[in-house]
Write a protein that holds these residues in place. Sequence first.
Motif, mmCIF file in Angstrom:
data_model
loop_
_atom_site.group_PDB
_atom_site.id
_atom_site.type_symbol
_atom_site.label_atom_id
_atom_site.label_comp_id
_atom_site.label_asym_id
_atom_site.label_seq_id
_atom_site.Cartn_x
_atom_site.Cartn_y
_atom_site.Cartn_z
ATOM 1 N N PRO A 1 -10.131 -1.890 -5.307
ATOM 2 C CA PRO A 1 -8.877 -2.499 -5.774
ATOM 3 C C PRO A 1 -8.841 -4.018 -5.577
ATOM 4 O O PRO A 1 -8.009 -4.686 -6.180
ATOM 5 C CB PRO A 1 -7.808 -1.808 -4.915
ATOM 6 C CG PRO A 1 -8.530 -1.221 -3.759
ATOM 7 C CD PRO A 1 -9.936 -0.944 -4.216
ATOM 8 N N ALA A 2 -9.757 -4.557 -4.765
ATOM 9 C CA ALA A 2 -9.806 -6.010 -4.610
ATOM 10 C C ALA A 2 -10.307 -6.662 -5.891
ATOM 11 O O ALA A 2 -9.992 -7.814 -6.180
ATOM 12 C CB ALA A 2 -10.718 -6.384 -3.437
ATOM 13 N N ASP A 7 -10.090 -4.934 -9.028
ATOM 14 C CA ASP A 7 -9.191 -4.494 -10.091
ATOM 15 C C ASP A 7 -8.240 -3.468 -9.469
ATOM 16 O O ASP A 7 -8.697 -2.443 -8.948
ATOM 17 C CB ASP A 7 -10.026 -3.856 -11.215
ATOM 18 C CG ASP A 7 -9.151 -3.250 -12.314
ATOM 19 O OD1 ASP A 7 -7.920 -3.072 -12.098
ATOM 20 O OD2 ASP A 7 -9.695 -2.947 -13.383
ATOM 21 N N PRO A 8 -6.941 -3.752 -9.500
ATOM 22 C CA PRO A 8 -5.984 -2.861 -8.837
ATOM 23 C C PRO A 8 -6.058 -1.421 -9.320
ATOM 24 O O PRO A 8 -5.608 -0.504 -8.627
ATOM 25 C CB PRO A 8 -4.615 -3.466 -9.184
ATOM 26 C CG PRO A 8 -4.884 -4.822 -9.722
ATOM 27 C CD PRO A 8 -6.318 -4.893 -10.155
ATOM 28 N N ASN A 9 -6.654 -1.211 -10.492
ATOM 29 C CA ASN A 9 -6.741 0.163 -11.002
ATOM 30 C C ASN A 9 -7.971 0.911 -10.499
ATOM 31 O O ASN A 9 -8.106 2.115 -10.720
ATOM 32 C CB ASN A 9 -6.773 0.151 -12.540
ATOM 33 C CG ASN A 9 -5.491 -0.428 -13.103
ATOM 34 O OD1 ASN A 9 -4.400 -0.053 -12.659
ATOM 35 N ND2 ASN A 9 -5.603 -1.366 -14.024
ATOM 36 N N ASP A 40 -10.243 2.967 -4.284
ATOM 37 C CA ASP A 40 -10.723 2.263 -3.094
ATOM 38 C C ASP A 40 -11.922 3.011 -2.519
ATOM 39 O O ASP A 40 -11.819 4.207 -2.205
ATOM 40 C CB ASP A 40 -9.601 2.174 -2.051
ATOM 41 C CG ASP A 40 -9.900 1.104 -1.026
ATOM 42 O OD1 ASP A 40 -11.067 1.017 -0.581
ATOM 43 O OD2 ASP A 40 -8.984 0.350 -0.681
ATOM 44 N N PRO A 74 -1.459 -7.451 3.318
ATOM 45 C CA PRO A 74 -2.274 -6.794 2.283
ATOM 46 C C PRO A 74 -3.425 -5.947 2.842
ATOM 47 O O PRO A 74 -3.698 -4.858 2.318
ATOM 48 C CB PRO A 74 -2.793 -7.967 1.453
ATOM 49 C CG PRO A 74 -1.728 -9.011 1.606
ATOM 50 C CD PRO A 74 -1.234 -8.876 3.028
ATOM 51 N N GLU A 119 -1.973 -2.743 4.540
ATOM 52 C CA GLU A 119 -1.405 -1.877 3.518
ATOM 53 C C GLU A 119 -2.510 -1.157 2.733
ATOM 54 O O GLU A 119 -2.403 0.037 2.441
ATOM 55 C CB GLU A 119 -0.552 -2.724 2.568
ATOM 56 C CG GLU A 119 0.495 -1.911 1.857
ATOM 57 C CD GLU A 119 1.485 -2.790 1.103
ATOM 58 O OE1 GLU A 119 2.050 -3.718 1.708
ATOM 59 O OE2 GLU A 119 1.673 -2.535 -0.098
ATOM 60 N N ARG A 120 -3.589 -1.871 2.450
ATOM 61 C CA ARG A 120 -4.699 -1.262 1.708
ATOM 62 C C ARG A 120 -5.307 -0.117 2.516
ATOM 63 O O ARG A 120 -5.598 0.952 1.977
ATOM 64 C CB ARG A 120 -5.756 -2.333 1.382
ATOM 65 C CG ARG A 120 -6.852 -1.804 0.494
ATOM 66 C CD ARG A 120 -7.842 -2.871 0.066
ATOM 67 N NE ARG A 120 -9.101 -2.238 -0.298
ATOM 68 C CZ ARG A 120 -10.228 -2.878 -0.531
ATOM 69 N NH1 ARG A 120 -10.270 -4.207 -0.462
ATOM 70 N NH2 ARG A 120 -11.329 -2.215 -0.840
ATOM 71 N N LYS A 152 -2.928 2.889 2.555
ATOM 72 C CA LYS A 152 -2.945 3.601 1.260
ATOM 73 C C LYS A 152 -4.204 4.453 1.136
ATOM 74 O O LYS A 152 -4.158 5.582 0.625
ATOM 75 C CB LYS A 152 -2.893 2.601 0.100
ATOM 76 C CG LYS A 152 -1.516 2.023 -0.145
ATOM 77 C CD LYS A 152 -1.586 1.066 -1.341
ATOM 78 C CE LYS A 152 -0.287 0.294 -1.506
ATOM 79 N NZ LYS A 152 -0.437 -0.787 -2.509
#
Length: 325
Positions: free
Chosen positions: A111-112, A114-116, A119, A154, A157-158, A161
């Motif tokens: 996700p770093a 591309d958020p889509n 991970d 950030p 949170e990553r 998630k």
Amino acid sequence: MVMVPTVRGPVDVTALGTTFMHEHVFVLTADVQQNYADEWDEESRVADAVARLTELRGLGVETIVDPTVVGLGRNIPRIARINQQVDINIVVATGVYTYHDVPFFFYHRGPALDPNMPDPMVDLFVRDLTEGIAGTGIKAALLKCAVDHDGMNPGVERVLKAVAAAHRQTGAPIMVHTHPGTKRGLEVAALLGEHGVAPQRVQLAHSGDTTDADHLQQLADMGFLLGMDRFGIDTVLGTPDRVATIVEMCRRGYAGSMVLSHDAACYLDWVDPNILPFGLPNWHYRHIHEAVLPALREQGVTEEQIAAMLSGPASARAVRSCRHQ
Ligand SMILES: [Zn+2]
């Protein structure tokens, strides 16, 4: 029968016995130990850990949960070698430990970029839980992450998630390092809740660092398990205050929502070893049996309540096996 993965293989959850829910064998900075011979003597450190864990087993503790993950120098082959020499169940974890950024390894992945994108942490965690760690076949039983004084950012949170995603895939329970003085548990509740994690599957580690029983009751009422797990870290909160908080929570009927531990280690490289024994003389595996349990009994905590905090349903809940077991 519900089986919990341990270093020596699966154990029936009802056979775990007296359990310390948060102890480390080692907390290390792996690339320091690998590069500076005067910092690390493998044989003597392994022998010392065997001796300390044998002493702990002698006190009647049959199981420890060791939430050492990436960021804390996890080395499962070494833990397995130690466990071959001492008769104790060691439950191990997967996850990432950071209060700030993700480790550089993850900086430009998933996700770093591309958020889509998924991970890559999630697959690593799931593999540890379902296939085993580092080719040992030893499976992690729980997920570990952290949010400290500085709160959600950030990196934190990553990781949370990714932990939530691995939990959704496997059903593995979660332990979150928290900072109760700043009520981080509420942020954990919000974020993990948003990502499909029920509080009943989460232990909030270091809840015992506060004397705010109202806040602890609030978290317990939400369904969280409270880690009263830093006995001996007197610089954060002294033993009498930690004991008084547990006494009050027991009085309110929450013995079943708490677990006791030290968050100690046989060796931790975060503090100058010449200073540690003087700065934190009570921070070792024996402190609960030597000082905490006698103080709890003296202040009216019953054997039933002590059993609930050391080997009761709460402990079982915290280490209950993943669905795949
Ligand atoms: Zn810890």
